[in-house]
Scaffold this motif. Structure first.
Motif, short mmCIF file in Angstrom:
data_model
loop_
_atom_site.label_atom_id
_atom_site.label_comp_id
_atom_site.label_asym_id
_atom_site.label_seq_id
_atom_site.Cartn_x
_atom_site.Cartn_y
_atom_site.Cartn_z
N GLN A 98 -11.21 -23.25 -13.77
CA GLN A 98 -10.30 -22.32 -14.43
C GLN A 98 -9.48 -21.54 -13.41
O GLN A 98 -8.55 -20.83 -13.78
CB GLN A 98 -11.10 -21.38 -15.33
CG GLN A 98 -11.73 -22.12 -16.50
CD GLN A 98 -12.83 -21.34 -17.15
OE1 GLN A 98 -13.86 -21.06 -16.56
NE2 GLN A 98 -12.62 -20.96 -18.40
N LEU A 99 -9.83 -21.68 -12.12
CA LEU A 99 -9.07 -21.05 -11.03
C LEU A 99 -9.43 -21.77 -9.74
O LEU A 99 -10.58 -22.18 -9.55
CB LEU A 99 -9.40 -19.56 -10.92
CG LEU A 99 -8.62 -18.77 -9.86
CD1 LEU A 99 -8.24 -17.39 -10.38
CD2 LEU A 99 -9.46 -18.61 -8.59
N CYS A 100 -8.44 -21.95 -8.87
CA CYS A 100 -8.66 -22.60 -7.57
C CYS A 100 -8.38 -21.61 -6.45
O CYS A 100 -7.33 -20.95 -6.45
CB CYS A 100 -7.76 -23.81 -7.41
SG CYS A 100 -8.03 -25.11 -8.63
N ARG A 112 -15.20 -20.90 -14.19
CA ARG A 112 -15.39 -21.88 -13.11
C ARG A 112 -14.31 -21.74 -12.04
O ARG A 112 -13.12 -21.76 -12.36
CB ARG A 112 -15.37 -23.30 -13.67
CG ARG A 112 -16.48 -23.59 -14.67
CD ARG A 112 -16.41 -25.03 -15.16
NE ARG A 112 -15.10 -25.35 -15.73
CZ ARG A 112 -14.73 -25.03 -16.96
NH1 ARG A 112 -15.54 -24.33 -17.75
NH2 ARG A 112 -13.54 -25.37 -17.42
N ILE A 113 -14.75 -21.62 -10.79
CA ILE A 113 -13.83 -21.52 -9.66
C ILE A 113 -14.07 -22.69 -8.71
O ILE A 113 -15.22 -22.96 -8.33
CB ILE A 113 -14.02 -20.19 -8.89
CG1 ILE A 113 -13.63 -19.01 -9.77
CG2 ILE A 113 -13.20 -20.19 -7.60
CD1 ILE A 113 -13.85 -17.65 -9.11
N LEU A 114 -13.01 -23.38 -8.35
CA LEU A 114 -13.07 -24.39 -7.29
C LEU A 114 -12.66 -23.70 -5.99
O LEU A 114 -11.52 -23.22 -5.88
CB LEU A 114 -12.13 -25.56 -7.59
CG LEU A 114 -12.07 -26.65 -6.51
CD1 LEU A 114 -13.42 -27.32 -6.33
CD2 LEU A 114 -11.00 -27.69 -6.86
N TYR A 115 -13.57 -23.64 -5.05
CA TYR A 115 -13.33 -22.91 -3.79
C TYR A 115 -13.32 -23.92 -2.65
O TYR A 115 -14.30 -24.64 -2.44
CB TYR A 115 -14.43 -21.87 -3.60
CG TYR A 115 -14.39 -21.10 -2.29
CD1 TYR A 115 -13.19 -20.73 -1.69
CD2 TYR A 115 -15.58 -20.74 -1.66
CE1 TYR A 115 -13.17 -20.02 -0.51
CE2 TYR A 115 -15.57 -20.02 -0.48
CZ TYR A 115 -14.36 -19.67 0.09
OH TYR A 115 -14.34 -18.97 1.28
N VAL A 116 -12.22 -24.00 -1.92
CA VAL A 116 -12.05 -24.97 -0.85
C VAL A 116 -11.93 -24.23 0.48
O VAL A 116 -10.95 -23.51 0.72
CB VAL A 116 -10.81 -25.86 -1.09
CG1 VAL A 116 -10.72 -26.93 -0.01
CG2 VAL A 116 -10.88 -26.50 -2.47
#
Length: 227
Positions: free
Chosen positions: A49-51, A5-9
């Motif tokens: 799991q990564l931003c 899971r990647i949170l992409y802003v």
């Protein structure tokens, strides 16, 4: 298999959709957020799991978000994306909790390689990770150290230093490498800060004689933990 899971802003939506499409085709699950004010709620809900954080955002900038994320999670890797290219900006990124820094414009291939590298260097840890250190119980993701019924809330830096010691317990840990891993540079000021954190950790762990932080002058440290 569960997708990482990647949170992409990112508020440049044309770019964001290209990046999301590329990451999803490579097997990642991606949550896209375009407004800095919505990031922390998304972080708590998505448990990434990564931003991947753009720096220039509406309402809350990426560096401030990095600091807030670090207060919630000491380990999740953060990759900053920004058009800023001054050395001071890079340093600020690392001091804001970043593990890597990629300047815009960037190639998708380079972004993918950096993400894969961070995933390999900082594999996801269970939300309830528990580490036994003699009579102490260490909860890295909660920034918590417990001894019996007594609990102590650690700072993000204290947690990072103790985690690094645990990873190389009973081995020599080079001071310069520790500084580079945690702060991104080995300046004198960071060296002094490290000395302060180590002194605090010695005090926190003083109730169990089986645990010892030994300073090896001119070399680094040895974190001894007897079974």
């Amino acid at each position: 298999m569960t997708k990482p899971r990647i949170l992409y802003v990112e508020d440049e939506l044309a770019l964001a959709h290209i990046v999301v499409d590329t990451l999803e085709k490579k097997g990642f699950a991606v949550r896209l957020v375009s407004d800095g004010a919505e990031v922390m709620e998304a972080f708590a809900d998505y448990d990434p799991q990564l931003c991947v954080l753009d720096v220039m955002l509406p309402h809350v900038d990426g560096f401030s978000l990095g600091q807030k994320i670090r207060q919630q999670d000491a380990h999740v890797p953060i990759l900053f994306l920004t058009a800023k290219n001054q050395t001071a900006d890079v340093v600020k990124g690392f001091r804001s909790g970043g593990r890597d820094y990629l300047r815009k414009p960037f190639s998708l291939d380079e972004l993918l390689v950096r993400i894969e590298n961070l995933m390999a260097l900082f594999p996801p840890t269970p939300s309830e990770e528990v580490i036994e250190l003699g009579g102490y119980t260490f909860f890295p993701k909660k920034l918590l150290l417990a001894f019996g019924e007594e609990e102590r809330k650690l700072t993000y830096r204290e947690t990072e230093v103790l985690s690094a010691f645990y990873t190389q317990k009973n081995e020599i840990l080079q001071k310069r490498q520790l500084l580079l891993d945690i702060w991104g540079d080995d300046s004198l000021s960071n060296s002094r800060n490290l000395d302060v954190y180590i002194a605090k950790l010695r005090d926190y762990l003083s109730q169990d004689a089986r645990i010892e932080i030994i300073t090896l002058r001119g070399v680094g440290y040895r974190f001894n933990v007897e079974a």
